[in-house]
Design a protein around this motif. Structure first.
Motif, mmCIF file in Angstrom:
data_model
loop_
_atom_site.group_PDB
_atom_site.id
_atom_site.type_symbol
_atom_site.label_atom_id
_atom_site.label_comp_id
_atom_site.label_asym_id
_atom_site.label_seq_id
_atom_site.Cartn_x
_atom_site.Cartn_y
_atom_site.Cartn_z
ATOM 1 N N GLY A 21 0.782 -1.233 0.000
ATOM 2 C CA GLY A 21 0.000 0.000 0.000
ATOM 3 C C GLY A 21 0.810 1.278 0.000
ATOM 4 N N GLY A 22 2.131 1.176 0.067
ATOM 5 C CA GLY A 22 3.004 2.349 0.025
ATOM 6 C C GLY A 22 3.900 2.319 -1.204
ATOM 7 N N ARG A 23 4.609 3.408 -1.399
ATOM 8 C CA ARG A 23 5.562 3.520 -2.507
ATOM 9 C C ARG A 23 6.970 3.614 -1.917
ATOM 10 N N TYR A 24 7.842 2.725 -2.348
ATOM 11 C CA TYR A 24 9.239 2.679 -1.914
ATOM 12 C C TYR A 24 10.097 2.973 -3.139
ATOM 13 N N THR A 25 10.813 4.088 -3.103
ATOM 14 C CA THR A 25 11.625 4.503 -4.246
ATOM 15 C C THR A 25 13.092 4.447 -3.861
ATOM 16 N N TRP A 26 13.837 3.576 -4.515
ATOM 17 C CA TRP A 26 15.271 3.426 -4.248
ATOM 18 C C TRP A 26 16.029 4.557 -4.910
ATOM 19 N N LYS A 27 16.669 5.372 -4.113
ATOM 20 C CA LYS A 27 17.520 6.455 -4.609
ATOM 21 C C LYS A 27 18.963 5.985 -4.728
ATOM 22 N N ALA A 28 19.362 5.058 -3.860
ATOM 23 C CA ALA A 28 20.703 4.470 -3.912
ATOM 24 C C ALA A 28 20.579 3.014 -3.492
ATOM 25 N N THR A 29 21.167 2.134 -4.256
ATOM 26 C CA THR A 29 21.169 0.715 -3.927
ATOM 27 C C THR A 29 22.580 0.277 -3.559
ATOM 28 N N GLY A 30 22.675 -0.862 -2.923
ATOM 29 C CA GLY A 30 23.979 -1.395 -2.577
ATOM 30 C C GLY A 30 24.870 -1.569 -3.799
ATOM 31 N N ALA A 31 24.276 -1.906 -4.937
ATOM 32 C CA ALA A 31 25.064 -2.068 -6.165
ATOM 33 C C ALA A 31 25.701 -0.746 -6.594
ATOM 34 N N ARG A 32 25.037 0.350 -6.324
ATOM 35 C CA ARG A 32 25.567 1.659 -6.744
ATOM 36 C C ARG A 32 26.496 2.285 -5.710
ATOM 37 N N THR A 33 26.496 1.723 -4.473
ATOM 38 C CA THR A 33 27.338 2.285 -3.410
ATOM 39 C C THR A 33 28.397 1.297 -2.920
ATOM 40 N N ASP A 34 28.644 0.260 -3.707
ATOM 41 C CA ASP A 34 29.616 -0.770 -3.335
ATOM 42 C C ASP A 34 29.249 -1.420 -2.003
ATOM 43 N N GLY A 35 27.936 -1.568 -1.767
ATOM 44 C CA GLY A 35 27.457 -2.225 -0.563
ATOM 45 C C GLY A 35 27.551 -1.398 0.707
ATOM 46 N N GLN A 36 27.936 -0.146 0.596
ATOM 47 C CA GLN A 36 28.098 0.683 1.792
ATOM 48 C C GLN A 36 26.765 1.048 2.427
ATOM 49 N N TYR A 37 25.773 1.371 1.613
ATOM 50 C CA TYR A 37 24.454 1.719 2.139
ATOM 51 C C TYR A 37 23.428 1.646 1.019
ATOM 52 N N GLU A 41 13.168 6.101 -0.285
ATOM 53 C CA GLU A 41 12.144 7.054 0.153
ATOM 54 C C GLU A 41 10.804 6.333 0.187
ATOM 55 N N VAL A 42 10.089 6.496 1.311
ATOM 56 C CA VAL A 42 8.787 5.858 1.488
ATOM 57 C C VAL A 42 7.711 6.926 1.547
ATOM 58 N N SER A 43 6.642 6.701 0.790
ATOM 59 C CA SER A 43 5.456 7.559 0.873
ATOM 60 C C SER A 43 4.235 6.641 0.906
ATOM 61 N N GLY A 44 3.143 7.173 1.398
ATOM 62 C CA GLY A 44 1.915 6.397 1.482
ATOM 63 C C GLY A 44 0.817 7.265 2.034
ATOM 64 N N PRO A 45 -0.367 6.733 2.138
ATOM 65 C CA PRO A 45 -1.469 7.511 2.707
ATOM 66 C C PRO A 45 -1.276 7.688 4.209
ATOM 67 N N ALA A 46 -1.884 8.723 4.767
ATOM 68 C CA ALA A 46 -1.857 8.904 6.224
ATOM 69 C C ALA A 46 -2.384 7.627 6.874
ATOM 70 N N GLY A 47 -1.671 7.158 7.882
ATOM 71 C CA GLY A 47 -2.041 5.927 8.568
ATOM 72 C C GLY A 47 -1.273 4.711 8.080
ATOM 73 N N TYR A 48 -0.486 4.861 7.000
ATOM 74 C CA TYR A 48 0.322 3.739 6.516
ATOM 75 C C TYR A 48 1.302 3.340 7.611
#
Length: 163
Positions: A21-37, A41-48
């Protein structure tokens, strides 16, 4: 020389998934940061709200980029506004709830690609458009979610706060 390359992504870009029911948008993945982090970003309706859980390997930071969010850190309940931050080390029960429709919560997960990325991919589906997923009357099966989470190093230790 590192194989890492610099990049930037605008506000609404990233690999987006619709998860419970929410939206999870990957801004940085482990593949792009050499596994460092990993950064999501999470968004959703109020009450999520998500179940209380802990991670076997990952530490998780929570930054409120917009709106109102409540963090549940062990027995502590922490309402946060824009600019608020929380941290849950590996092995510590935590959860969050989005308290306003405009809430955007940024998750900083370290180490990167240690479980979250695969867990959300298995629980959700690629977002087929902008915004949130269409509303659904179908509730996710808690046992199925628990099994998926366990495969990726997350242990669900309780229902969503308030459920």
């Amino acid at each position: 020389m590192s194989a890492l390359v610099p990049y930037a992504s605008p506000r609404d870009e990233g690999d987006a998934l619709w998860v419970t029911g929410g939206r999870y948008t990957w801004k940085a993945t482990g593949a792009r940061t050499d596994g460092q982090y990993s950064l999501c970003e999470v968004s959703g309706p109020a009450g999520y709200v998500i179940p209380i859980h802990q991670h076997e390997r990952e530490h998780e930071g929570f930054y409120v980029a917009e709106g109102l969010v409540t963090l549940f850190l062990g027995d502590e309940v922490r309402p946060l506004e824009v600019g608020g931050f929380g941290f849950a080390p590996a092995g510590f029960d935590h959860s969050f709830r989005l308290d306003s429709d405009d809430a955007r919560l940024v998750l900083l997960i370290t180490p990167g690609a240690a479980g979250h990325e695969g867990m959300f991919a298995e629980m959700g589906e690629p977002a087929s458009g902008p915004g949130l997923p269409p509303p659904s009357d179908v509730m996710p099966d808690p046992e199925a979610l628990g099994a998926i989470a366990a495969r990726h190093g997350t242990i669900i230790t309780g229902p969503p706060p308030g459920a």
